[in-house]
Design a protein around this motif. Sequence first.
Motif: not given
Length: 299
Positions: A216, A227-228
């Motif tokens: 991430a 965002s994830s």
Amino acid sequence: MPRTLNPELRRALADRIRYYNELGIYDFYRRGPSGSRDGDVTTSVAMATSEIQSESGEEMNPRKAAAVAAPVAVEENIFEVLAPKPEQKVTDPAKALKIIREDLGDCTRCALHKQGRKQIVFGVGDPNAELLFVGEGPGADEDEQGEPFVGRSGQLLTNMIKAMGLSREQVYIANIVKCRPPANRAPEREETETCSPFLMRQIAAIKPKVVVALGATAAKTLLAMNSSMIQLRGRFYDFKPAGVRINDRSNDPRWDGCKLAVTYHPAFLLRDPRQKGEAWKDLQMVMKELGLKAPKATT
Ligand code: URA
């Protein structure tokens, strides 16, 4: 102290500047304090921001408008980013990387230099690589050896690279930050913002076909998106390193950015091996893009 741009405005501004670069406009000058212009004005960041606003046609909410109306913060960030880079006219990637390394020097630009780092971990691999992996930051082993991904996560990454039919020497490996964050914590925003311009320059020097963001931190920093991982994986993004003149004809007119894919960080895969299949899907997407075939299993 310069304030930091919100990511949305930063991205819009970066797009706008890229647009100007594509028109052949590279020189941006600061407006004088009374609205007068210093020197020869080609265009200005203030103009870029107001155009972003009018182009979108939307009425800005007060916070957003305040961000746009913060020319000092905008200029201070952007002018540093836009300053010509010493490697810009160098076409040999190995030489360009050497210049970037020299420019980095014994870096003390962020707090990580006084938080126990042993050495700067610049990056490793083929300066002409088609595939470039970006991790988060060096851990203890990397700090010790001066090379990214040499510890347990590194062993897994090396195996992932082999499974793609490549060797470590055929790819390039780097991190968002080049100094070890203490106790392996995630790098802080100021640290990523200070260090990532050097990574952007490395990417522009290498001119890969595909960048793979590992985890991430790498994905969010490179894409300037919050965002994830679930949202970020499973597709390619068109990627141009922010703040670098990549389409300067004196450099390489054939390279106009590359594709970027996001996959899980090897350290995450060590913690949750069930996700390895998902990571393999990401890598297969990359292999297809690069025309790579997985090696046949040996008996
Ligand atoms: N994790 C990273 O993100 N990078 C390294 O170099 C090692 C571990």
